[in-house]
Scaffold this motif. Sequence first.
Motif, PDB file in Angstrom:
ATOM      1  N   PHE A  61      35.150  48.914  37.124  1.00  0.00           N
ATOM      2  CA  PHE A  61      35.881  47.720  36.538  1.00  0.00           C
ATOM      3  C   PHE A  61      37.463  48.599  36.059  1.00  0.00           C
ATOM      4  O   PHE A  61      37.022  49.776  35.409  1.00  0.00           O
ATOM      5  CB  PHE A  61      35.414  47.074  35.419  1.00  0.00           C
ATOM      6  CG  PHE A  61      34.382  46.377  35.720  1.00  0.00           C
ATOM      7  CD1 PHE A  61      34.373  45.080  36.513  1.00  0.00           C
ATOM      8  CD2 PHE A  61      33.019  46.732  35.433  1.00  0.00           C
ATOM      9  CE1 PHE A  61      33.144  44.078  36.511  1.00  0.00           C
ATOM     10  CE2 PHE A  61      31.791  46.014  35.872  1.00  0.00           C
ATOM     11  CZ  PHE A  61      31.932  44.640  36.440  1.00  0.00           C
ATOM     12  N   GLY A  62      38.557  48.222  36.402  1.00  0.00           N
ATOM     13  CA  GLY A  62      39.582  48.437  35.642  1.00  0.00           C
ATOM     14  C   GLY A  62      39.773  48.365  34.354  1.00  0.00           C
ATOM     15  O   GLY A  62      38.917  47.806  33.597  1.00  0.00           O
ATOM     16  N   LEU A  63      40.933  48.752  33.708  1.00  0.00           N
ATOM     17  CA  LEU A  63      40.941  48.798  32.474  1.00  0.00           C
ATOM     18  C   LEU A  63      41.373  47.463  31.584  1.00  0.00           C
ATOM     19  O   LEU A  63      41.091  47.067  30.764  1.00  0.00           O
ATOM     20  CB  LEU A  63      41.964  49.798  31.935  1.00  0.00           C
ATOM     21  CG  LEU A  63      41.893  51.138  32.210  1.00  0.00           C
ATOM     22  CD1 LEU A  63      42.839  52.320  31.739  1.00  0.00           C
ATOM     23  CD2 LEU A  63      40.606  51.469  31.465  1.00  0.00           C
ATOM     24  N   ALA A  64      42.220  46.806  32.612  1.00  0.00           N
ATOM     25  CA  ALA A  64      42.967  45.269  31.819  1.00  0.00           C
ATOM     26  C   ALA A  64      43.216  44.434  32.996  1.00  0.00           C
ATOM     27  O   ALA A  64      43.493  44.882  34.197  1.00  0.00           O
ATOM     28  CB  ALA A  64      44.320  45.763  31.248  1.00  0.00           C
ATOM     29  N   ASN A  65      43.040  43.277  32.435  1.00  0.00           N
ATOM     30  CA  ASN A  65      43.522  42.309  33.528  1.00  0.00           C
ATOM     31  C   ASN A  65      44.831  41.636  33.593  1.00  0.00           C
ATOM     32  O   ASN A  65      45.525  40.651  34.141  1.00  0.00           O
ATOM     33  CB  ASN A  65      42.534  40.814  33.454  1.00  0.00           C
ATOM     34  CG  ASN A  65      42.772  40.188  31.821  1.00  0.00           C
ATOM     35  OD1 ASN A  65      43.417  40.819  30.942  1.00  0.00           O
ATOM     36  ND2 ASN A  65      42.746  38.804  31.762  1.00  0.00           N
TER      37      ASN A  65
END
Length: 429
Positions: free
Chosen positions: A334-338
């Motif tokens: 998962f990446g850091l932020a939406n």
Amino acid sequence: MKEGSSGIAKIAREAVRAGKLPDAANLYRQLLEIEPEHIGALTFLSFMAKESGDFKTSNDLLQRALLVEPDNALLWRNLGILESGMDEYDSARSSFEKAVTLDSRSALNHLYLAETIEELGQLETATQHYLSAMAGEPTLAENVENPEIKRLIRRAKQARSKLHLSYHQEVLAGLEQEYPDKDLVRVHDFVAKHHGQTPVEYAHPLQRPAFQYFPGLLPKPWFEAQEFEWAQRTAEKTAAVRQELLAVIDDEQVLSPYVAHQGKVPNAWRKLTNSLNWSAYHIYKEGEKVVPHCQQCPETADMLANLPLVTMPGQAPEAFFSILRPGTHIPPHFGLANLKLAVHLPLVIPDNCAIRVGEETRKWEPGSCLVFDDSFEHEAWNKSEESRAVLIFEVWNPQLTEIERDAVAKLTAATVRFHDFCQKSSAIQ
């Protein structure tokens, strides 16, 4: 030690070890009649008086002991503990500062001093002392049996969290003044969730941003390039950007492992950690231009300078060539932020290369950008016999308003300042 007193002191110590505290107290009182300046007796009887709530007697006994040994750090610490128990925090601070001066290597002295400073309402200074203490004895929190040390460590962690929140509260107050008539509800909710004040409820089972979750955004793994006015002119730069990539892609001296890490890593990431199998050549890194690389790749740098990149001091823009060597698989993560989207400009794309975001897998097609929310679980692979290369950069999630983007940037800058403060505090010994 006077004749006869050594025997009494020995019996008193044995009584303490046996848990016979009243007997020990009687023995130490006898000892003081023979030897009024006996430190052990004065210290023990002061402790017993404090435990019974007789703070005056406890203080008197400690003062007597300090007249005998004014450079005894433990006595000053005990006096500070006593004064704290009486809510005399100014006096306690002075006592703990004396203890720290006499024994600066004791993390416990620093922790007590930090707690007292916090009680005086100076949270930032207190946190500085907490962090310095923890850094001075990095194993302090491991296998601690002493409940008092456990309590102080817990309070140190709480102070750190409160200070981080205060940085964000200051930003929120400024935003309320700057935008008095605008809707900042989602921004306040964003901060509350970031600090665990309200629970995070993800809108999609495959979305788990590792750092920042902005509430109220429609969970959308993939975006279409046609949704963005800059996408076509970016794709038109493919040939020029590819030419600059090819000039650096084979020089291992200028490439760096994308996953650079020291210490233990999860099994799934061991093959990629500190490996050039997944390498990067940064144009922007952590919000700053990599000047030599911008000079080496002027067409790429110029194109990026004219894009609406995410800007957050200390963190973004972030833009780089991403190179996957043959047979390389980036595991699901998962990446850091939406609140931001990843954009891939395909440059060198062999067959048998693809990327999955959420539940959908797509292939890179030169001449067309891929745009996705990397807070969704995603993975990528290169099953060919050639390297795959793309240019990666980040833009804001279009579901954020301009005011929300400004708020996120300011809040993130505050977090960077907070972490800088913590790092500097931890370096103070």
